[in-house]
Design a protein around this motif. Structure first.
Motif, PDB file in Angstrom:
ATOM      1  N   UNK A   1     -16.428  -9.516  40.804  1.00  7.31           N
ATOM      2  CA  UNK A   1     -16.873  -8.498  39.853  1.00  7.31           C
ATOM      3  C   UNK A   1     -18.004  -8.990  38.963  1.00  7.31           C
TER       4      UNK A   1
ATOM      5  N   UNK B   1       1.417 -16.949  30.488  1.00  6.67           N
ATOM      6  CA  UNK B   1       0.500 -15.830  30.531  1.00  6.67           C
ATOM      7  C   UNK B   1       0.827 -14.806  29.460  1.00  6.67           C
ATOM      8  N   UNK B   2      -0.097 -14.547  28.574  1.00  4.14           N
ATOM      9  CA  UNK B   2       0.037 -13.570  27.503  1.00  4.14           C
ATOM     10  C   UNK B   2       1.093 -13.929  26.474  1.00  4.14           C
TER      11      UNK B   2
ATOM     12  N   UNK C   1       0.575  -2.126  30.597  1.00  7.65           N
ATOM     13  CA  UNK C   1      -0.302  -3.301  30.604  1.00  7.65           C
ATOM     14  C   UNK C   1      -1.575  -2.898  31.331  1.00  7.65           C
TER      15      UNK C   1
ATOM     16  N   UNK D   1     -16.638 -10.854  29.900  1.00  6.34           N
ATOM     17  CA  UNK D   1     -15.217 -11.047  30.162  1.00  6.34           C
ATOM     18  C   UNK D   1     -14.851 -12.496  29.901  1.00  6.34           C
TER      19      UNK D   1
ATOM     20  N   UNK E   1     -14.251  -8.281  26.927  1.00  3.61           N
ATOM     21  CA  UNK E   1     -12.871  -8.080  27.365  1.00  3.61           C
ATOM     22  C   UNK E   1     -12.151  -9.398  27.610  1.00  3.61           C
ATOM     23  N   UNK E   2     -10.860  -9.348  27.454  1.00 10.57           N
ATOM     24  CA  UNK E   2     -10.024 -10.517  27.734  1.00 10.57           C
ATOM     25  C   UNK E   2      -9.043 -10.165  28.852  1.00 10.57           C
ATOM     26  N   UNK E   3      -8.758 -11.124  29.699  1.00 12.91           N
ATOM     27  CA  UNK E   3      -7.857 -10.828  30.818  1.00 12.91           C
ATOM     28  C   UNK E   3      -6.555 -11.603  30.732  1.00 12.91           C
TER      29      UNK E   3
ATOM     30  N   UNK F   1     -15.915  -5.655  20.568  1.00  7.36           N
ATOM     31  CA  UNK F   1     -14.709  -5.647  21.406  1.00  7.36           C
ATOM     32  C   UNK F   1     -14.699  -4.585  22.490  1.00  7.36           C
TER      33      UNK F   1
ATOM     34  N   UNK G   1      -5.198  -3.836  32.358  1.00  5.42           N
ATOM     35  CA  UNK G   1      -6.014  -5.041  32.452  1.00  5.42           C
ATOM     36  C   UNK G   1      -7.485  -4.704  32.668  1.00  5.42           C
ATOM     37  N   UNK G   2      -8.305  -5.723  32.499  1.00  3.77           N
ATOM     38  CA  UNK G   2      -9.740  -5.542  32.669  1.00  3.77           C
ATOM     39  C   UNK G   2     -10.069  -4.929  34.025  1.00  3.77           C
ATOM     40  N   UNK G   3      -9.341  -5.357  35.051  1.00  3.37           N
ATOM     41  CA  UNK G   3      -9.613  -4.876  36.407  1.00  3.37           C
ATOM     42  C   UNK G   3      -9.388  -3.367  36.553  1.00  3.37           C
TER      43      UNK G   3
ATOM     44  N   UNK H   1      -9.011  -2.482  26.132  1.00  7.86           N
ATOM     45  CA  UNK H   1      -9.259  -2.239  27.554  1.00  7.86           C
ATOM     46  C   UNK H   1      -9.094  -0.755  27.876  1.00  7.86           C
TER      47      UNK H   1
ATOM     48  N   UNK I   1     -11.121 -12.285  42.570  1.00  7.16           N
ATOM     49  CA  UNK I   1     -11.481 -10.909  42.223  1.00  7.16           C
ATOM     50  C   UNK I   1     -12.477 -10.911  41.054  1.00  7.16           C
TER      51      UNK I   1
END
Lengths: 431, 432
Positions: free
Chosen positions: A329, A95-96, B18, A288, A313-315, A309, B20-22, B382, A325
């Motif tokens: 959304x 992740x990331x 950090x 997203x 969005x990027x998560x 941009x 985030x989109x949320x 973000x 979740x």
């Protein structure tokens, strides 16, 4: 009827649709009275849900007994190496961190721990082929220790294990094709992976494919007898009520979501381009891109280049609850896959009352009526569909209502019953 | 007698958490408190406090012959105040000696000079005001973020009343000319330019602890002989560097603090040199020539240009999307928005999005909280998206609210109406 099933991953330790499908199917199968399943995965962590079946981790098997077969396999199938770009799924723990080859470069040799057991990482990486064969060697022991009537192997990663088990017990083998390398590579097939896939299908007494799309590939590209190949569609786990917590939406605009591995197979670039088109016509929307993969950086750069941009969005990789979740959304879910054997995620979206747009090049489009279907390359059509759903509430209402109805009828229990029939046929015709 | 101008830029990035989109629309706090606090504490202990202590001692032991200048970014002042106020106190102590000059810069250590003159001026004024409040002196010299300079920027700075500006003695600007003289701005000769001697500066800032360097180890004696080798006619030597050189970029173990302790006294005892602040230099010397800088320069990387902060598509997109908001910010004039606005402008955010190969960038990559420039970009955008939502929300709120005078006028009218009605009814009642 006793089933020996070989998988590669199992919830909660999953990195792709394969794990989700395996879990759903086995859960469905467990509801059938005369079935006993032993599910084998390369690494059991101990926190998997074991109420439904007996889970055997290959790393809990003493390998001393299988020494002989290891030798046999080694001569038959020489050691294979897969370049890291061909990793079928990237590791969710990355992740990331965006692809870190150092993570995998070690562990080239088979590791045996103090008790004489093989160490399995259970994650996809450059030592994948190692793992597949290690898994196969261990499979033969498991096959001896666990009495069974039929062997069921999921995807190419487990085919060698299925073959090894069949050689020991002589029981019929069913291979389950969730994806082929033609899907993953966009046509540029890795010959080593292809070889393993073909070997598995050739050795199988019956082949289950997740869609007719995949069935055709199996018949045409792998030269399988059509009568041996049967399509069993995937389904989706019903969402339990307790999961349906209220999620606060922080933005007032409509949210259009892409969720999946950001790789060639999933067609992320078509999503970015379509987003750009939609944003030229309306401000009232955000896009997203959720997930991670080897094309993520390229997509970030492209979105910046298009100057969108602040609306795109990027998560990064989403786990468990966050996926749910994200659906809650979303106002539109888009799956522009270039080649998708099935594609469970649109079904999950529909369960959360999200209208979906899927590519015609996906297996799931064969069974869905209440979804917009476009060619993955048709950016105009994709943009058009997105615009329509976010702008015309009546359209989105119909998709929500009918889609939910439709998806609620896709049950794993019916898929499981179908698989059970396949088992019965295979055993009968083998006797 | 040659003058030596010792200047230190003091700045630390404000890290974003950090985000985030949320979080967009739900959570309006953007900063990594833990990361910021631990970074600041480390900087204070390893660099700022020990260096300040040495400088204070030097000023006293040299009978106030030793002089230095600092520019401390507004962002850092905020952070210091919040997490390590002891550092502010020790800078105050230095200011009280009268031997320390504080140089102005942009409050946010931002790149605003490249985008918006109005906003640039406002930020510089804000910084100068803050310096005056804290240290009791009004800056007369200016140094832009990371020595960013062009003729045009110089002109703006001159128009604000600054006498001097500090910048890089970049090779492609000076050519055969020496940085060891006073220069002036090409558009307004009233603004004098101090050009950094990057050889002598980087000998300390970058090469001090490099064992592969043929001059290693660098001693104060050796450095003084280098100064002696300069041409007799040359008037001044500008040694500019980041203050974190002491104790952070060059670790304590390298002997950097001992070097700092010895060098000034060595130079003073050698004779022929004095220490001077930028303010003193512009009074004492006449400019020898005009410096033509049509294209923007900085002191960063081999290229000495802006490519560390701007130029790739990620940086340009973020930079443009940020400054699209400046009109709205000024219109709304909301204190909380303005605070975040200042912090979001820090050049560091754009530095993290740099995709070019970091060679000199190594100095700061150590502080980079992101795994990749893409990661930095995603996080920043973000945050910016949420910030934009807040601006829109406030705009809406403001447009709804009616000015007080109209409300009062309306009420007055109502009261009048009721009064007349009351008298009318009274009369009627009386008649009955």
């Amino acid at each position: 009827m006793k089933v020996l099933m070989f998988g590669w991953e199992f919830p909660p330790h999953i990195s792709g649709g394969l794990g989700t499908a395996c879990y759903g199917l086995t859960k469905g199968l467990s509801k059938i009275n005369d079935l006993d399943i032993v599910f084998v995965v390369p690494k059991s962590y101990g926190d998997e849900d074991q109420s439904k079946m007996q889970l055997v981790g290959a790393n809990n098997v003493n390998i001393k007994q299988v020494q002989e077969h290891i030798e046999k396999f080694k001569t038959k199938h020489t050691y294979l190496e897969v370049e890291s770009t061909l990793i079928p799924y990237t590791d969710p723990d990355e992740y990331y961190s965006f692809r870190d080859s150092k993570l995998y470069s070690k562990n080239r040799l088979f590791k045996v721990n103090a008790e004489g057991k093989l160490e399995f990482t259970g994650k996809y990486g450059a030592n994948l082929i190692d793992e597949i064969y290690k898994y196969a060697y261990v499979a033969s022991t498991i096959s001896l220790d666990n009495e069974h009537d039929i062997i069921h192997a999921h995807d190419w990663l487990c085919y060698p294990a299925g073959i090894a088990a069949k050689e020991i017990s002589g029981k019929p083998l069913v291979v389950h094709v969730h994806a082929t390398d033609f899907d993953r590579s966009g046509g540029k097939v890795n010959p080593k992976v292809f070889e393993i896939e073909k070997m598995g299908m050739d050795a199988a007494d019956k082949i289950i494919t997740v869609s007719n799309l995949t069935r055709q590939i199996v018949i045409n590209k792998y030269g399988q007898d059509p009568s041996k190949v049967e399509t069993v569609y995937n389904a989706v786990e019903p969402v339990s009520l307790e999961q349906k917590k209220e999620i606060k939406k922080g933005v007032k605009e409509k949210v259009v979501t892409f969720l999946g591995r950001i790789t060639l197979q999933k067609g992320p670039e078509y999503f970015v381009e379509a987003a750009h088109q939609v944003l030229q016509r309306t401000d009232d929307v955000r896009f997203v891109m959720a997930g991670s993969g080897d094309m993520l950086e390229k997509m970030v750069a492209r979105a910046a280049q298009l100057g969108i941009s602040d609306r795109f969005h990027f998560t990064g990789f989403l786990k468990g609850d966050d996926v749910f979740k994200m659906f809650e959304l979303s106002d539109v879910y888009v799956m522009p896959s270039v080649s998708e054997p099935f594609g469970i995620s649109p079904l999950e979206a529909m369960q959360s009352n999200v209208p979906v747009i899927i590519s015609k090049q996906s297996g799931v489009s064969e069974i869905l009526n209440h979804a917009v279907k476009v060619d993955y390359w048709d950016i105009d059509a994709l943009a058009d569909a997105i615009y329509g759903i976010i702008k015309y509430d009546s359209l989105s209402d119909v998709f929500k209502e009918k889609g939910k109805e439709e998806v609620d009828n896709l049950k794993w229990t019916s898929a499981a019953r179908h698989v059970h029939d396949v088992y019965a046929d295979t055993i009968n015709s083998n006797n | 007698m040659k003058s030596i101008c010792l200047y230190f830029q003091v700045h630390q990035p404000l890290r974003l958490r950090r985000y985030r989109f949320f979080d967009i629309g739900n959570n309006h706090y953007y900063y990594d408190d833990f990361g910021n606090e631990s970074l600041l504490r480390k900087m204070a202990n390893d660099s700022y406090l020990p260096s300040n202590k040495i400088i204070l001692k030097l000023i006293h032991s040299s009978n106030k012959q030793f002089k230095v200048s600092f520019s401390i970014s507004g962002v850092l002042l905020d952070l210091l105040e919040l997490y390590t106020p002891d550092v502010i106190d020790s800078f105050k102590e230095l200011a009280d000696t009268g031997c320390v000059d504080f140089v102005a810069e942009t409050y946010s250590h931002s790149l605003v000079a490249l985008k918006n003159k109005q906003e640039f001026k406002a930020q510089v004024k804000m910084h100068s005001k803050r310096i005056e409040q804290l240290f009791g002196q009004k800056p007369v010299a200016f140094s832009n973020t990371e020595m960013i300079y062009s003729d045009d920027i110089g002109k703006t700075v001159a128009s604000m009343g600054f006498k001097a500006m500090l910048t890089e003695g970049a090779k492609h600007i000076l050519g055969w000319k020496s940085p060891n003289y006073l220069y002036c701005n090409a558009l307004n000769p009233k603004l004098k330019l101090l050009m950094r001697n990057y050889n002598l500066s980087d000998d300390i800032a970058f090469r001090f602890s490099v064992k592969e360097w043929n001059e290693w180890p660098l001693t104060s004696e050796k450095f003084t002989t280098w100064l002696d080798q300069l041409d007799d006619k040359e008037e001044l030597v500008n040694i500019f560097m980041a203050y974190e050189t002491f104790g952070e970029h060059q670790k304590k173990e390298s002997g950097i603090f001992k070097f700092l302790k010895k060098l000034p006294l060595q130079i003073l005892n050698n004779g022929g040199y004095k220490f001077a602040t930028p303010g003193e230099l512009v009074k004492e010397y006449q400019p020898i020539a005009v410096a033509h800088v049509p294209n923007t320069i900085s002191w960063t990387d081999e290229e000495r240009d802006l490519s560390a902060w701007l130029g790739n598509e990620l940086q340009d997109e973020a930079f443009n999307k940020l400054y699209e908001l400046s009109d709205a910010i000024n219109e709304l004039d909301d204190a909380r928005l303005r605070k975040d606005w200042n912090y979001l402008q820090s050049s560091d955010h754009f530095y993290y999005m740099c995709t070019k190969f970091f060679s000199d960038g190594d100095v700061r990559s150590y502080f980079n909280p992101y795994n990749s420039p893409y990661d930095a970009f995603i996080n920043y955008m973000n945050v910016l998206s949420d910030f934009k939502l807040r601006i829109e929300a406030l705009k809406k709120e403001k447009s709804k609210s009616v000015p007080l005078e109209t409300v009062i006028a309306k009420k007055d009218k109502e009261i009048k109406h009721y009064k007349s009605e009351l008298t009318k009814l009274k009369q009627q009642f009386m008649l009955d």
